[in-house]
Design an enzyme around this catalytic site. Structure first.
Site, PDB file in Angstrom:
ATOM      1  N   GLY A   1       0.841  -1.195   0.000  1.00 43.67           N
ATOM      2  CA  GLY A   1       0.000   0.000   0.000  1.00 43.67           C
ATOM      3  C   GLY A   1       0.875   1.243   0.000  1.00 43.67           C
ATOM      4  O   GLY A   1       0.501   2.292   0.534  1.00 43.67           O
TER       5      GLY A   1
ATOM      6  N   ALA B   1      -3.417  -3.655  14.525  1.00 43.32           N
ATOM      7  CA  ALA B   1      -3.698  -2.570  15.467  1.00 43.32           C
ATOM      8  C   ALA B   1      -4.611  -1.532  14.828  1.00 43.32           C
ATOM      9  O   ALA B   1      -4.360  -1.086  13.704  1.00 43.32           O
ATOM     10  CB  ALA B   1      -2.398  -1.909  15.911  1.00 43.32           C
TER      11      ALA B   1
ATOM     12  N   HIS C   1     -12.647  16.517  16.377  1.00 43.66           N
ATOM     13  CA  HIS C   1     -12.112  16.196  15.054  1.00 43.66           C
ATOM     14  C   HIS C   1     -12.497  17.279  14.053  1.00 43.66           C
ATOM     15  O   HIS C   1     -13.377  18.094  14.301  1.00 43.66           O
ATOM     16  CB  HIS C   1     -12.674  14.850  14.570  1.00 43.66           C
TER      17      HIS C   1
ATOM     18  N   LYS D   1     -15.452  14.530   9.211  1.00 41.70           N
ATOM     19  CA  LYS D   1     -15.633  13.184   9.767  1.00 41.70           C
ATOM     20  C   LYS D   1     -17.113  12.834   9.749  1.00 41.70           C
ATOM     21  O   LYS D   1     -17.947  13.649  10.130  1.00 41.70           O
ATOM     22  CB  LYS D   1     -15.087  13.160  11.203  1.00 41.70           C
TER      23      LYS D   1
END
Lengths: 252, 252, 252, 252
Positions: free
Chosen positions: D11, D106, D136, D140
């Site tokens: 990636g 994770a 944020h 979002k």
């Protein structure tokens, strides 16, 4: 129902002592059996059947108070300052002869403050930078605060053990004092402001992120949960314990 | 539709200049007619029909750039440093001969920072205590920051005019630097932390209360709303203006 | 020496009143001439020669107290709630007949809180986003606080007047309540935490920057500087004034 | 000199992947041996001699990537989402047949964020009150954030295990949403503000004190120290590990 623990408070007329008296009286599992002031005889502790003695007196009398308690098989929780290496050494000898008795001597009973310092030290080795800001009322005579110095020392030791170098600092032009004072390689800044009580921030910085631990003491009441934790735990911790850290479950 | 304002950016290849180019292009009411780098001729400003010139170059060339603009009847918005009293004096003479032309020279285009400093100064006379904490990345070479010094000076002047005495401070035992540096009677603390950009707190304290003004610059983008406000307003403000304050509606 | 102002405190046995009594007694330029409790007769205000009456009583008696003061040519500073439009209308009629007399009725005497709300509203029109976080002790029964509602209303009015649209918000998936409540288009979040007193943050955000106004009330003492400012100023402000804002020098 | 670890990034053209490529290249103890994009063959991992594979791809390809790595005896560090119970079960079976190989999956590689959540949970049982504020950028789409939900769940479990009751809250009159949303008994407030990236505060309150853990992510760079810690440690942690916590030395 569990039996109540019999607790005595020494220094009951002082500001901290008076808070402790209230806190013990308000706790369902504790029973206040004595609250002594400056001129009261320690013998009444025996008569009252105290199991735990909370010493919030003055440096001049704390050693005699604690020794009396230990000699009579009572555990002690001590918030009074003035315990130098000599006094501590004598107390450890006495405790060796009383194997079931515990004494906790703590410079700071605010749980949040103890937790913040312990966690900040543990976390500090994962970050390039660390600085401390402590903020207090303007009647305080020393700068930085004792708590800030201890926190910096804990951090410094943790970073040294992990081989973390000092934080980066490109400052070449500084007005005297701008970058704070240096405690074992950690910069500490002391703010003095009317209206404040006792506050501390530990700031950790790494690439693209910041981690901040802030503790605010608004009131002496903040010391009471720590005193009560000491009272409830000291009987299970024989010998001498310095600092509340070992009474806290901090394992992660 | 309102006609678009014709804007030129000087220093278009620098970091601030490149942001300004993007910001002008993105604004519906503005038209980017020139974006000049180090070796481009100023004559192209005339050919392009620029009405407003944004100078984000270097101290060595900013004076010549601004004089060229003014001599050709263009307004100028200037973020470059290096304008000492001598240069400013010469510019004011030139502007006196061009009564309709405006020049804005501002050390700081972050609206939030300008607002925070102005408000903090205004409020500071109602509080006993005032201190400043500024926090920056650790590659910064000077401490405290220029913005912190200017904020402290504004505060000091406002308090002096209102007859407010210096803040209380009982410190008698200080590790060198703990209490920060002294800028016109205001204590300033400089934190340097990896991960930070540019941040400032003004803390005001009185009996039982604290008022805090905090500004965070996360990114150079934070300067662009101030640059655009300058571009849109400079034509209505003939003569020389220092600082963005006079372009803001702060009357309360 | 300037003559001292003769001040009376009504509600002197309440918590706020008791603080006001102490504050007036401690101020060199003021003289406490009466401190009345629930059952004391207002006539003693006349006998005592009060020039300024501070009303910190209860909604049931405040109107009668203030009217008595005005009818006897005394100025009044009022912190008691319960002044609806009808009461205010009647008071204005009475004041019209007493052209030299002033009355200040203020919902909030904490200078820092009043300043923070006024500045935050003024600044809010320069930012895309604005939200409010208010934090109080957990014994408070209403959420959000009255101060937060008033702050949101001031902000909303200021932004509407400047033609600023509502803040951006892309939320499409929300757990009920996560985004707070909506007061005139401004999101307000209420935190309730043991240990706190009364705290408020206004957060303004634009590209790459944040501006934060935070006010902390640690103690009722925080209201006294505002009360004293009211006492010292009300005689120069004939007629009815609502809110402390007009007594503050906020012009920038 | 210690031999360098051979690391491959999958990636590598994505935003996180590109940061990881830079971070591996900059680390003296690591050697970047492959950087694969969407259409590159996994066989090149074998040819390049990769020992550790960092997967920062998309949910559609992450399982095949990790299985390929494990089948070829390479350890894997995975930041891609989409690992449900079924996928995890299949991976554990595969790892059982490769006893020396380790995989770390994770959801969050920001060390400061992981530390803050772990410490806050541990500390929360010593305080009456706990609330979370997450802040944020306004683009979002979900509220509250996944990190806030996980933090609330950790806290709730820790308090339940210690027998701590829900925090006190006397609210009887609430505007809908003022008190935030309820995640397993913990109130969470979501602020959305232009200029912000990703920030979270856990507030703990007891009598007279507050303890605050704040984490700020200013930049994707904040994830790289965690990715590098994973790369350096995964070879010593055979089997499947979920979350970075077990890779951190948090014992106190």
């Amino acid at each position: 129902m569990t039996e109540q623990l019999a607790v005595a408070v020494l220094g009951a007329n002082g500001r901290m002592g008076a808070e402790a008296v209230k806190a013990v009286e308000a706790a369902a599992d504790l029973k206040l059996v004595a609250a002594l002031g400056r001129n009261d005889s320690l013998d009444s502790l025996v008569e009252a059947g105290a199991r735990i003695v909370v010493d919030l007196t003055v440096p001049e009398s704390t050693e005699a108070n604690v020794r009396f308690a230990v000699e009579h098989g009572m555990h002690a929780v001590v918030g009074t300052t003035g315990w130098d290496q000599e006094r501590l050494g004598r107390l450890e000898e006495l405790l060796a002869a009383q194997p079931g008795t515990g004494v906790l001597i703590a410079p700071n009973f605010a749980l949040g403050s103890v937790l913040a310092s312990a966690f900040a030290a543990k976390a500090s080795k994962y970050f390039e930078s660390v600085e401390i800001i402590e903020l207090h009322h303007p009647d305080k005579v020393d700068a930085p605060s004792g708590t800030a110095v201890r926190t910096a020392q804990l951090i410094s030791a943790e970073r040294a053990a992990a081989g973390v170098p000092a934080g980066p600092d490109a400052t070449t032009s500084e007005m005297a004092g701008a970058r704070g004072c240096d405690v074992d390689g950690v910069r500490v800044h002391s703010v003095r402001l009317r209206g404040l009580v006792a506050h501390q921030e530990v700031l950790l910085g790494g690439p693209g992120e910041q981690l901040t631990f802030r503790h605010d003491s608004f009131d002496r009441a903040s010391f009471m949960p720590g005193v009560l934790l000491g009272v409830r735990t000291v009987g299970m911790k024989p010998g001498l314990t310095l600092g509340l850290d070992d009474y806290l479950d901090l394992g992660l």
